[in-house]
Design an enzyme around this catalytic site. Structure first.
Site, PDB file in Angstrom:
ATOM      1  CE  LYS A 193      -1.879   2.679   3.077  1.00  0.00           C
ATOM      2  NZ  LYS A 193      -1.903   3.978   2.351  1.00  0.00           N
ATOM      3  CD  GLU A 267      12.786   4.202   8.771  1.00  0.00           C
ATOM      4  OE1 GLU A 267      12.763   5.062   9.688  1.00  0.00           O
ATOM      5  OE2 GLU A 267      12.649   4.457   7.580  1.00  0.00           O
ATOM      6  CB  CYS A 306      13.133   8.490   9.102  1.00  0.00           C
ATOM      7  SG  CYS A 306      11.516   8.133   8.405  1.00  0.00           S
ATOM      8  CD  GLU A 407      10.227  12.237  12.315  1.00  0.00           C
ATOM      9  OE1 GLU A 407      11.164  11.716  11.710  1.00  0.00           O
ATOM     10  OE2 GLU A 407       9.164  11.621  12.582  1.00  0.00           O
TER      11      GLU A 407
END
Length: 511
Positions: A193, A267, A306, A407
């Site tokens: 997906k 992750e 990331c 983040e």
């Protein structure tokens, strides 16, 4: 010595970008409407709903894609399940030939893929063309090599089954291939997906390489998290889930997978420190120039990485002189049309992401952080006026501020100082995350100590943002579970089988 970009350009990929007209021609072949990719066919369910994909550099419509739900996800899983027995029994050396064929086809069409990736995601063409797409081929070549060794080096392992893979929007095709290549090499079938913000580059990849595999081995369903991602993670016929994305969603994926007690690899987020010791300024030389580029790496891929080095730690004794040079370097970053070869930073992937970044700029100001440069939406002219552009932004503050701890996922860097090695280590490790870290020093003994002491799954020493296929990638703490890339990724896509055989005709004598 050649730079990284020069190295890639000397290979078979070439420096010249494809014209956007080739991408538009491909989109028009499909009437700018895409179904689901199931059993090597484009499938459009009766009464299908579509969602739109826009070019973030100018907000123009790229195409529309079928929005999958429970029924479509179940159909894709069923197709994968039907193909699994044959594919898992296919000798590894034969699976390797399939992966080699995919890699060669990626190389053949690499310019088309690169341009569409930049149009779909907003990243500069020099990144998609010279880094992302070449790495697609390399990952397939790398795992094709391991597939050839399945019957010798990995003979006590068996395929997991049908795996669900959920892909982020920051590296749409590269993150897909990170998961696809090892899963296929290990004999699994896949239902993938893509992110709803960036479905197009994966769909063109399916158009180019999907039919190189047996029907049902690789299936793609597009859609939103609740309607498509959740049913995929909860499906009782899925044997494993792999997810890349932000940490909050990762927790939900774990909850969904726990219903069927299936393994997950995650992750997730990061808030990576990039540490600059005083000795980087011992000489005004090429190494210092490299360190200044390393400082500016927070703007790579618009900061939507990331492992983005979004915290810079600079030793106090050099802070003023170093920052003068560093801010000057940041201010030279050229922003513009992602398809222009000279563009260094493109558009954020979506308007929602741009608004999130701007909200963190406001948070930083309210916290009392000092804005050193940037801090606003970039206003470009002409066809780019409606694009989602953010100026590279640098704040000065301290590590307890939210802009140091949360983040942001954009080109926003938070800078602080440290006195000595102990304080640098303490600040660097004072975070919920542990995905990446950077060390800049001429002292190799210090580099070794920090490489061992930093709580991060990947530590770059005198470099940053290198992602070779053979190097393990993953995080500590809330940055995830498991590893990607490297041979060890195959462990996540295989079951260990231990067969104990007695060759003695005699009973053991217990009963």
């Amino acid at each position: 010595m050649s730079t990284l970009l020069e190295l890639f350009k000397t290979m078979e990929y070439g420096p010249a970008p494809e014209s956007p007209s080739a991408v538009n021609a491909w989109l028009e072949e499909h009437n700018r409407k895409f179904g689901l990719f199931i059993n090597n066919e484009w499938v459009t369910p009766k009464g299908a709903k579509y969602f739109a994909s826009h070019n973030p550099s100018n907000d123009e419509l790229l195409a529309e894609t079928v929005q999958a739900g429970q029924k479509e996800v179940d159909a894709a899983v069923a197709a994968a399940r039907a193909a699994f027995e044959s594919w898992s029994r296919t000798p590894g050396v034969v699976r390797a030939r399939y992966l080699y064929a995919i890699a060669r086809n990626i190389q053949k069409h690499h310019r088309l893929l690169a341009v569409l990736e930049s149009m779909d995601n907003g990243k500069p063409i020099r990144e998609s063309r010279d880094i992302d797409v070449p790495l697609l081929a390399r990952h397939f070549y790398y795992y094709a090599g391991w597939a050839q060794l399945m019957e010798t080096e990995l003979r006590d392992y068996q395929s997991v089954g049908v795996v669900g893979q959920i892909i982020p929007w920051n590296f749409p095709i590269l993150m897909a291939v990170w998961k696809l290549a090892p899963a296929l090499a290990a004999g699994n079938c896949v239902v993938l997906k893509p992110a709803e913000q960036t479905p197009m580059s994966i769909m063109v990849l399916m158009d180019l390489v999907g039919d190189l595999l047996p029907p049902g081995v690789l299936n793609v369903v597009n859609g939103f998290g609740v309607e498509a991602g959740k049913p995929l993670a909860q499906n009782k016929r899925i044997a494993k889930i792999a997810f890349t994305g932000e940490t909050t969603t990762g927790r939900l994926i774990m909850q969904y997978a726990s219903e069927n007690l299936i393994p997950v690899t995650l992750e997730l987020g990061g808030k990576s420190p990039n540490i600059f010791f005083a000795d980087v300024m011992a000489e005004d030389d090429a190494y210092l120039d490299k360190a200044l580029e390393g400082f500016t790496m927070f703007a790579l891929n618009q900061g939507e990485v990331c492992t983005c080095p979004s915290r810079a730690l600079v030793q106090k004794s050099i802070y003023d002189k170093f920052m003068e040079k560093a801010i000057a370097r940041v201010n030279k970053v050229k922003q513009g049309n992602p398809l222009e070869p000279s563009t260094m930073i493109g558009a954020q992937a979506s308007n929602d992401q741009l608004e999130k970044i701007l909200s963190y700029v406001d948070i930083g100001k309210k916290e009392g952080a000092k804005l050193l440069t940037g801090g606003e939406r970039a206003s470009l002219n002409g066809e780019l006026a409606e694009g989602y552009y953010m100026t590279p932004t640098v704040f000065e503050g301290h590590n307890k501020m939210r802009i140091f701890q949360e983040e942001i996922f954009g080109p926003v860097l938070s800078v602080t100082t440290f006195e000595d090695d102990d304080e640098a280590m303490a600040i660097a490790n004072d975070t919920l995350y542990g995905l990446g870290a950077g060390i800049w020093t001429r002292d190799m003994n210090r580099a070794y100590r920090f490489g061992r002491g930093l709580q991060a799954g990947r530590v770059w020493t005198n470099c940053y943002h290198l992602y070779p296929a053979h190097a393990a990638f993953g995080g500590y703490k809330k940055s995830g579970i498991g590893r990607e890339t490297h041979k060890m990724m195959l462990d996540h896509y295989q079951q260990t089988k231990n067969v104990l055989v007695s060759y003695s005709p005699k009973a053991m004598g217990f009963f």
